[in-house]
Design a protein around this motif. Structure first.
Motif, short mmCIF file in Angstrom:
data_model
loop_
_atom_site.label_atom_id
_atom_site.label_comp_id
_atom_site.label_asym_id
_atom_site.label_seq_id
_atom_site.Cartn_x
_atom_site.Cartn_y
_atom_site.Cartn_z
N PHE A 1 -23.13 -33.33 -42.03
CA PHE A 1 -23.98 -33.57 -40.88
C PHE A 1 -25.11 -32.54 -40.78
O PHE A 1 -25.90 -32.56 -39.85
N SER A 2 -25.17 -31.64 -41.75
CA SER A 2 -26.25 -30.66 -41.77
C SER A 2 -27.56 -31.35 -42.12
O SER A 2 -27.58 -32.44 -42.69
N GLY A 3 -28.66 -30.69 -41.79
CA GLY A 3 -29.97 -31.22 -42.15
C GLY A 3 -30.46 -30.73 -43.49
O GLY A 3 -31.59 -31.01 -43.87
N ILE A 4 -29.63 -30.00 -44.21
CA ILE A 4 -30.06 -29.39 -45.47
C ILE A 4 -29.37 -30.10 -46.63
O ILE A 4 -28.15 -30.18 -46.68
N ARG A 5 -30.17 -30.64 -47.55
CA ARG A 5 -29.63 -31.42 -48.64
C ARG A 5 -28.57 -30.67 -49.44
O ARG A 5 -27.50 -31.22 -49.72
N PRO A 6 -28.77 -29.41 -49.85
CA PRO A 6 -27.72 -28.72 -50.61
C PRO A 6 -26.42 -28.56 -49.83
O PRO A 6 -25.34 -28.58 -50.42
N VAL A 7 -26.50 -28.39 -48.50
CA VAL A 7 -25.28 -28.28 -47.69
C VAL A 7 -24.58 -29.63 -47.61
O VAL A 7 -23.35 -29.72 -47.70
N ILE A 8 -25.37 -30.68 -47.46
CA ILE A 8 -24.79 -32.04 -47.46
C ILE A 8 -24.10 -32.29 -48.79
O ILE A 8 -22.96 -32.80 -48.85
N ASP A 9 -24.78 -31.94 -49.89
CA ASP A 9 -24.18 -32.13 -51.21
C ASP A 9 -22.90 -31.32 -51.36
O ASP A 9 -21.93 -31.79 -51.97
N PHE A 10 -22.89 -30.10 -50.81
CA PHE A 10 -21.69 -29.26 -50.87
C PHE A 10 -20.53 -29.96 -50.18
O PHE A 10 -19.39 -29.98 -50.68
N GLY A 11 -20.79 -30.55 -49.01
CA GLY A 11 -19.74 -31.28 -48.30
C GLY A 11 -19.20 -32.43 -49.11
O GLY A 11 -17.97 -32.63 -49.21
N TRP A 12 -20.11 -33.21 -49.75
CA TRP A 12 -19.65 -34.34 -50.56
C TRP A 12 -18.94 -33.87 -51.82
O TRP A 12 -17.97 -34.49 -52.28
N MET A 13 -19.42 -32.77 -52.42
CA MET A 13 -18.74 -32.23 -53.61
C MET A 13 -17.29 -31.86 -53.29
O MET A 13 -16.38 -32.16 -54.06
#
Length: 820
Positions: free
Chosen positions: A377-389
């Motif tokens: 739910f973050s607005g930062i793509r790398p943080v979003i990717d980290f969550g999905w990873m």
């Protein structure tokens, strides 16, 4: 459970070789794209999703023909610089750097114009300009000319004249921006249904390949620069800095940590497992499971061309933690069944272990996925990717644990360890006795710790400096200090003022009215910036920015005017001379003196600022707010005419978004976990009891950071989700085991002691193994990696402490289970 038992009896336990063979094919397929696994520390990895700051930053660079794509070489010779020999050695260094293929040009005291000639005036500036490269200028005269200039001190030369800088320009090719624009346009069109996903994926893959190629070329260039600098270190103290180097060194340190410390962590895990279980099977099998999980995830990321960023670089370590935790719980339960039923067949023992542990492990995996899912739910793509990873990685870890672990153990059945006993576990027994005897102490201590956590949380900040990422012994740290102290600062910040046209633009002749545009502020006349009134206003902005303690060197059109005033015999330019500045400045100097600061075509003025990264009290958000407030309220600029841009703004936006999305919404995360507990345990009292140690563990880590004054950054801010994931693991396993054991005699105290001797052992072994393994990360040169190792260990300890004291104390006090 009967269906699950039948599944294991029919497919897994009888056919371990088939399972491992099919799994080997999967490993081979994922390994085909290992070469596509990559790290990314580009500007895109440090900005918000759809953040306009990056495009504004690029637009400012295009408008004013500037770029931050350069390295800074600081050069402090052991002997005097301004001698024929000293300048010649500097020239040799500069020429070697400029000869590199990727270097477009260099700037140094050797090629900048020297305004020292007594014959130099505004009329003769085109013919009387001298440089050290092209003219025979005496070293001492050139030194004085450079130090007297309003432009060069604290930029290309230190104020004491002992340190100089060479700017090594590494321009990004136009093809990069062409592909970037095509990708962004196709993404927008695909979202609107005007383009297909295949079209977008094709151009995105090409952009990724080209970006990776540029990254490799940039790394090779930086290494070549370092090799050149090494040949001159006998004669000078030399440091390398600049934004490209910060990016390159961050990636270099992370890659080093992933390889060197990855092997070190595995070695520590191996040693700890060997000391705890003392059977080679209990070392080999969990390490294989951990290795397989990481193997598959690296392959998947390679196939998906999914880059790992600074934020998500710890995902491998976290997968090791989670997979190891799952396997240790299985190992401990297996050994308990061996102890309780020594005559049972190995397959029966393994089957009982799997069927007993799959439910709590599934609950743990799902709840931990919820914790890490909050990052999406973050607005930062790398943080979003980290969550999905982590979501995908945890799913892989669970499947490997309950498919490959039993297949391996079917082929390698371990012998019974006679040392296993459920009657003597001193460490966990001590916690059980303490919890039973000191009931009030446990609750009071938890309440006091909660208060300390709240105070610590209020002390948390999201401000930090890039220099804080690196140890003082590293070259990049030393280079930043030199650049900040002697050469005007490190991180770029641009302030752009737009002079919006007046509503009535029909007046074309400035002299057709009574208002003199060179003397007065004529609102109807916007054709030029070079009027007395406008330059006075820009001068006020320059003086204010220069007065701020956070700023180093400030460059603007005022710097150019001060330089021209020096040429003009020390007299400020009058209104008429201001009007002819564009014509007076030679064409070959306009790219240095005019176009970086004034764009008449776009009606904008730019102030180039360098922020002092070494300032202890640097607060980016406060600084940006202060600048906006002063320009709008004190100097009267419309807020819409003020634009702040640059790496400082983008990095600050990322930090602030992380704070908003992770810290301020952590209540939402715990609400989701509470909902999961309600679903799993079907009891509100038990769900609330289970939340307590999770809150204490997460609060303890964040509170400790607040008390120690360690700021949250793009890596440490994810520690909240990490801690919740770890604490949830222990909580679910303990409550599930408590439910099972309680059915034996309905005695809460006896059940607690049995749980501490059974599941408590698994929790203790897991925590001990991970704390020992990740302690090696403190040897890293990358400070965020050190913090990750320390806070991971602390999180494991606090989660264990809460699960072995507070959790059973609350269960006994609330009594959520019905008696027999």
């Amino acid at each position: 459970m009967n269906r699950l038992g039948a599944f294991y009896d029919r497919f897994i336990l009888p056919h371990p070789w088939l399972i491992l063979s099919l799994f080997s094919v999967l490993l081979a397929l994922t390994a085909l794209r290992f070469d596509q696994f990559r790290l990314d520390a580009s500007a895109e990895s440090l900005v918000l999703e759809n953040d306009r700051s990056l495009e504004q930053y690029r637009q400012v660079n295009r408008t004013f023909t500037t770029s931050d794509d350069f390295l800074v070489v600081t050069y402090t010779p052991h002997d005097p610089l301004f001698t024929a020999e000293g300048l010649e050695r500097l020239r040799q260094l500069r020429d070697e750097l400029q000869s590199l293929e990727s270097v477009s040009s260099t700037n140094s005291i050797l090629n900048v114009p020297l305004l020292h000639s007594p014959d130099l005036t505004l009329e003769t500036v085109d013919t009387e300009i001298r440089t050290l490269d092209e003219h025979n200028v005496a070293p001492e005269i050139s030194r004085q000319a450079l130090l007297d200039s309003p432009m060069y001190p604290n930029l290309l030369i230190s104020e004491d004249g002992q340190t100089t800088a060479i700017q090594v320009n590494l321009p990004t090719p136009a093809r990069y921006f062409d592909l970037l624009n095509q990708r962004d346009e196709l993404r927008t069109q695909a979202d609107q249904g005007e383009a297909t996903e295949d079209e977008f994926n094709t151009i995105n893959a090409e952009f990724i390949r080209y970006s990776a190629q540029l990254g490799q070329e940039r790394d090779a260039t930086i290494e070549a620069v370092r090799a050149i600098l090494d040949r001159y270190r006998d004669h000078a103290s030399i440091h390398l800095g600049g934004v490209p180097m910060i990016v390159a060194d961050m990636i270099r340190f992370i890659e080093s940590d992933l390889s060197t410390f990855g092997l070190g962590v595995l070695a520590f895990l191996l040693l700890t497992l060997a000391l705890i279980f003392r059977q080679w099977r209990w070392v080999l099998v969990p390490l294989l499971c951990c290795g397989f999980t990481v193997w598959i995830m690296i392959g998947v990321l390679g196939w998906a061309q999914w880059p790992v960023t600074v934020i998500s670089s710890n995902f491998i370590s976290l997968l090791l933690i989670m997979t190891l935790s799952l396997t240790i719980h299985l190992i401990v339960r297996y050994r308990e069944f061996q102890h309780d039923e020594p005559d049972a067949a190995p397959r029966t023992t393994l089957r009982n272990t799997l069927l007993t542990m799959i439910r709590p492990c599934f609950y743990m995996a799902i709840t931990t996925i919820v914790a890490f899912g909050s990052l999406t739910f973050s607005g930062i793509r790398p943080v979003i990717d980290f969550g999905w990873m982590m979501t995908l990685g945890l799913s892989v870890a669970f499947l490997i644990t309950f498919l490959i672990f039993p297949a391996l153990l079917s082929l390698l059945p371990p012998p019974i360890d006679r040392r296993v006993s459920s009657d003597s576990v001193p460490f966990t027994d001590a916690f059980a006795r303490f919890t039973e005897r000191f009931r009030a102490t446990v609750l009071i201590s938890a309440a006091a710790l909660a208060i300390l956590c709240i105070i610590g949380l209020n002390r948390l900040t999201v401000e930090n400096s890039f220099i804080d990422y690196f140890k003082a012994s590293t070259e990049i740290h030393q280079g930043m200090i030199t650049i900040d102290d002697r050469l005007g600062g490190t991180t770029p910040l641009d302030v752009v003022i737009t002079d919006l046209p007046a509503p009535d633009t029909q007046l074309q002749d400035p002299f057709a009215s009574d208002c003199d545009p060179f003397l007065d502020d004529c609102d109807d006349y916007r054709d030029t910036w070079y009027t007395y009134q406008k330059m006075r206003q820009l001068g006020a902005v320059h003086d204010y920015l220069h007065s701020l303690p956070e700023t180093g060197k400030v460059l603007s059109i005022q710097t150019t005017l001060a330089l021209l005033a020096q040429v003009n015999g020390g007299k400020p330019l009058d209104a008429l001379e201001l009007a002819f500045v564009p014509a007076a400045v030679p064409d070959n100097l306009k790219s240095i003196l005019l176009t970086p600061y004034i764009s008449e075509e776009h009606d904008k003025a730019r102030f180039s600022i360098r922020i002092l990264e070494t300032l202890p009290d640097l607060r980016r958000q406060e600084l940006l707010d202060k600048i906006r407030h002063h320009l709008s309220t004190e100097l009267g600029y419309d807020p819409d005419r003020i634009q702040l841009s640059g790496m400082t703004v983008m990095y600050n936006n990322m930090l602030q978004s992380l704070f908003d999305s992770q810290i301020k919404t952590i209540g939402v995360v715990f609400a989701a976990i509470l909902a999961m507990f309600l679903l799993l345990f079907r009891s509100l009292k038990l769900a609330l009891v289970g939340m307590a140690p999770n809150l204490i563990a997460a609060g303890s880590v964040l509170g400790l950071m607040g008390w120690l004054g360690i700021p949250l950054d793009m890596m440490t801010i994810t520690v909240a989700a990490i801690t919740v994931g770890i604490a949830v693991d222990d909580t679910i396993h303990y409550i599930h085991r408590f439910q099972t054991e309680f059915q034996k005699d309905g005695d809460y105290i006896a059940t607690m002691h049995r749980c501490h001797r059974s599941i408590g052992k698994a929790m203790f072994y897991t925590s001990l193994t991970i704390i020992a393994g990740f302690s090696i990360l403190v040897l890293s040169n990358f400070i965020p990696t050190i913090y990750f190792g320390l806070f991971t260990g602390f999180a494991m300890f606090m989660a264990l402490l809460g699960a072995l004291t507070l959790l059973p104390r609350l269960i006994i006090m609330v009594r959520p289970f019905s008696t027999l």
